[in-house]
Design a protein around this motif. Structure first.
Motif, PDB file in Angstrom:
ATOM      1  N   ALA A 292      12.483   7.006   2.508  1.00 36.57           N
ATOM      2  CA  ALA A 292      12.233   8.203   3.285  1.00 36.57           C
ATOM      3  C   ALA A 292      10.814   8.154   3.809  1.00 36.57           C
ATOM      4  N   PRO A 293      10.829   8.842   4.855  1.00 33.03           N
ATOM      5  CA  PRO A 293       9.403   8.945   5.796  1.00 33.03           C
ATOM      6  C   PRO A 293       8.558   9.940   5.167  1.00 33.03           C
ATOM      7  N   THR A 294       8.149   9.611   3.853  1.00 26.41           N
ATOM      8  CA  THR A 294       7.179  10.550   3.298  1.00 26.41           C
ATOM      9  C   THR A 294       6.624   9.626   2.292  1.00 26.41           C
ATOM     10  N   LEU A 295       5.416  10.211   1.867  1.00 23.35           N
ATOM     11  CA  LEU A 295       4.800   9.874   0.667  1.00 23.35           C
ATOM     12  C   LEU A 295       4.672  10.486  -0.676  1.00 23.35           C
TER      13      LEU A 295
ATOM     14  N   SER B  34       0.798  -1.349  -0.122  1.00 25.85           N
ATOM     15  CA  SER B  34      -0.034   0.128   0.152  1.00 25.85           C
ATOM     16  C   SER B  34       0.914   1.266   0.125  1.00 25.85           C
ATOM     17  N   ILE B  35       1.964   1.181   0.783  1.00 24.43           N
ATOM     18  CA  ILE B  35       2.716   2.407   0.752  1.00 24.43           C
ATOM     19  C   ILE B  35       3.408   2.834  -0.579  1.00 24.43           C
TER      20      ILE B  35
ATOM     21  N   VAL C  66       0.202  11.039   5.104  1.00 29.06           N
ATOM     22  CA  VAL C  66      -1.100  10.484   4.141  1.00 29.06           C
ATOM     23  C   VAL C  66      -1.841  11.853   3.824  1.00 29.06           C
ATOM     24  N   HIS C  67      -2.086  12.796   4.849  1.00 27.37           N
ATOM     25  CA  HIS C  67      -2.853  13.918   4.418  1.00 27.37           C
ATOM     26  C   HIS C  67      -2.101  14.752   3.588  1.00 27.37           C
ATOM     27  N   ARG C  68      -0.855  14.806   3.570  1.00 32.49           N
ATOM     28  CA  ARG C  68      -0.183  15.849   2.536  1.00 32.49           C
ATOM     29  C   ARG C  68      -0.176  14.898   1.303  1.00 32.49           C
TER      30      ARG C  68
END
Length: 494
Positions: free
Chosen positions: A257-260, A179-180, A380-382
């Motif tokens: 990295a800790p971002t989507l 999913s990520i 997720v919001h971003r």
């Protein structure tokens, strides 16, 4: 007209004078009363619990509530120990985490995690082909869509076919990673599309400027423009530009990295803070142990005990089980939030020199559901705002339709992360997420009608009661689907 103005001014002066006179009289009366022989001790005052009193220091009551909640939790914990004994078994953690009880020796969850590199490399190759125009736009986008759909479908098919080969932890980990990856690759594709469109528009405008300068510009203007362009280039020498970002190092840094949300140039830190890194490591290790203890000791027995009342639709007993499960479940959820969004993501960010650590906002102060979903999971919001909501609005859809689309995608992945590992294809998580839309309307009504405090209470109530209700429903359906109704009769004595 002048006389009316003077009369109005005179009236205002008399009013001001009368008010001042009244205040002077009250002060004079208070001064005289203080000199009376009965030693007066009263004055106009409101009770502290009245809104008009202006009193807002309830620290002692907060401490009392926290102490009372702690004592209630300790009582429930002692009751659990007395009833079930010590259920914590670290050996079982290792068995579950290592997948030693998965059917066969092939460990399909490990194989799927290793295979997750393939769609990432395919995405990079497609983007390389698009950047050098070996692949045209339409076939390239179709290839991306197929790659993303296969990425989502692979865990569903493999877990269903080799159901006996997956542990619950293994299947959940696979679904979470895939999913990520889906969200990350979506962002990667869209950002590179923006860069290609920008490069195309700049090249066209550059050709137009060259044509104009050939006919209308002189050499001095060209020299001035050249000096400006040279300064801009010097200022941008440290930045990566499209298509120089299309390489394995860049895409795998982004995947870790800790971002989507993908960028060509992420903000970076200069060094790794060793003390900060060690603290986050300790928090992850210790916090994970606490979560596993709570699962074994408290949540598993409570979930099993909810099966009979929930199956018999005994509202009173089912409600009692729900409230009993709500406390440990909510405690585990709070620990999970801290471990994931503070400890683990900061740990990854520190090791990768990733500077943007805005992983969460003050969701605990949210006065409505919308504010909560915009605050508690910022990656997720971003992503939803940047890659789904704003593009849909720019395409001409209404803000309401774009918001519903965001909730729909979120509901799909919530259901995906629950139903696929459990192999119980229900829609409780999906409906729970879509139910956030009317709940959002209700929470805003409570906030507007009764104040922000009541809106915040609605948010907390939905978090505390909604999750254990969903767990009870999925556990009941899992037992019915995979074990059979006979097990319900076996638990009848509990």
């Amino acid at each position: 007209m002048t006389m009316d103005l003077e009369q109005e001014t005179r009236i205002r002066y008399r009013r001001t004078k009368s008010v001042s006179r009244a205040e002077d009289l009250q002060k004079e009366e208070a001064r005289i009363r203080r000199k009376q022989p009965d030693k007066p001790c009263h004055k106009p005052r409101d009770s502290l619990f009245s809104w008009s009193s202006g009193f807002d220091n309830f620290t002692g009551l907060v401490n009392w509530g926290f102490l009372l909640l702690t004592m209630g939790g300790i009582r429930l914990l002692l009751e659990n120990f007395i009833k079930y004994g010590i259920r914590v078994d670290p050996e079982q953690w290792l068995i579950v985490l290592t997948g030693r009880h998965e059917g066969g020796a092939d460990h399909p969850s490990v194989i799927l995690l290793m295979y997750s590199v393939v769609p990432v490399v395919l995405c990079l190759l497609i983007e390389k082909g698009l950047s050098v125009e070996i692949i045209s736009y339409t076939p390239g986008m179709m290839a991306h869509v197929v790659n993303l759909l296969v990425l989502v479908m692979i865990p569903m098919v493999v877990i269903h076919v080799k159901s006996s080969g997956f542990s619950l932890i293994g299947a959940t980990s696979v679904c979470m990673i895939y999913s990520i990856l889906f969200l990350k690759l979506w962002s990667y594709i869209q950002v590179n599309l923006w860069c290609r469109n920008r490069r195309l528009s700049v090249s066209k405008s550059h050709l137009r400027r060259q044509s104009l300068s050939f006919h209308h510009k002189n050499a001095s203007d060209d020299a001035a423009n050249g000096s400006v362009d040279h300064e801009e280039k010097n200022a941008e020498t440290s930045l990566v530009h499209y298509p120089d970002n299309l390489n394995l190092k860049d895409i795998f840094y982004y995947i870790l990295a800790p971002t989507l949300c993908y960028e060509l140039n992420f903000p970076r830190t200069n060094r790794i803070r060793k003390r900060f890194l060690v603290k986050r490591m300790v928090e992850v290790v210790v916090g994970f142990q606490v979560m596993m203890c709570l699962f074994q000791q408290w949540i598993i027995p409570s979930v099993k005990n909810s099966l009979i009342p929930f199956s018999n639709m005994d509202v009173a007993k089912a409600t009692e089980r729900l409230l009993k499960l709500a406390i440990p479940n909510h405690l585990v959820w709070l620990i999970f939030f801290y471990l994931m969004f503070h400890s683990f993501l900061n740990l990854i960010g520190e090791m990768l020199h990733f500077a943007d650590r805005n992983f969460y906002c003050d969701w605990w102060n949210a006065n409505n559901i919308d504010t909560f979903w915009r605050s508690w999971n910022m990656p997720v919001h971003r992503w939803a705002l940047r890659h789904l909501y704003i593009p849909l609005v720019e395409m001409g859809y209404s803000r309401t339709a774009a918001g519903v689309a965001v909730f729909f995608v979120s509901a799909f992945f919530h259901e995906y992360l629950v139903s696929v590992p459990l192999r119980t294809f229900k829609t409780w998580a999906f409906m729970g997420m879509m139910g956030q839309i009317p709940l959002s309307i209700f929470s805003k009504f409570m906030e507007t009608r009764y104040g922000p405090r009541w809106g915040n209470i609605v948010v907390w109530a939905s978090l505390i009661l909604g999750q254990p209700l969903c767990i009870m429903m999925y556990y009941h359906d899992y037992v019915i689907t995979h074990i059979g109704e006979d097990l319900i009769d076996g638990y009848g004595h509990v």
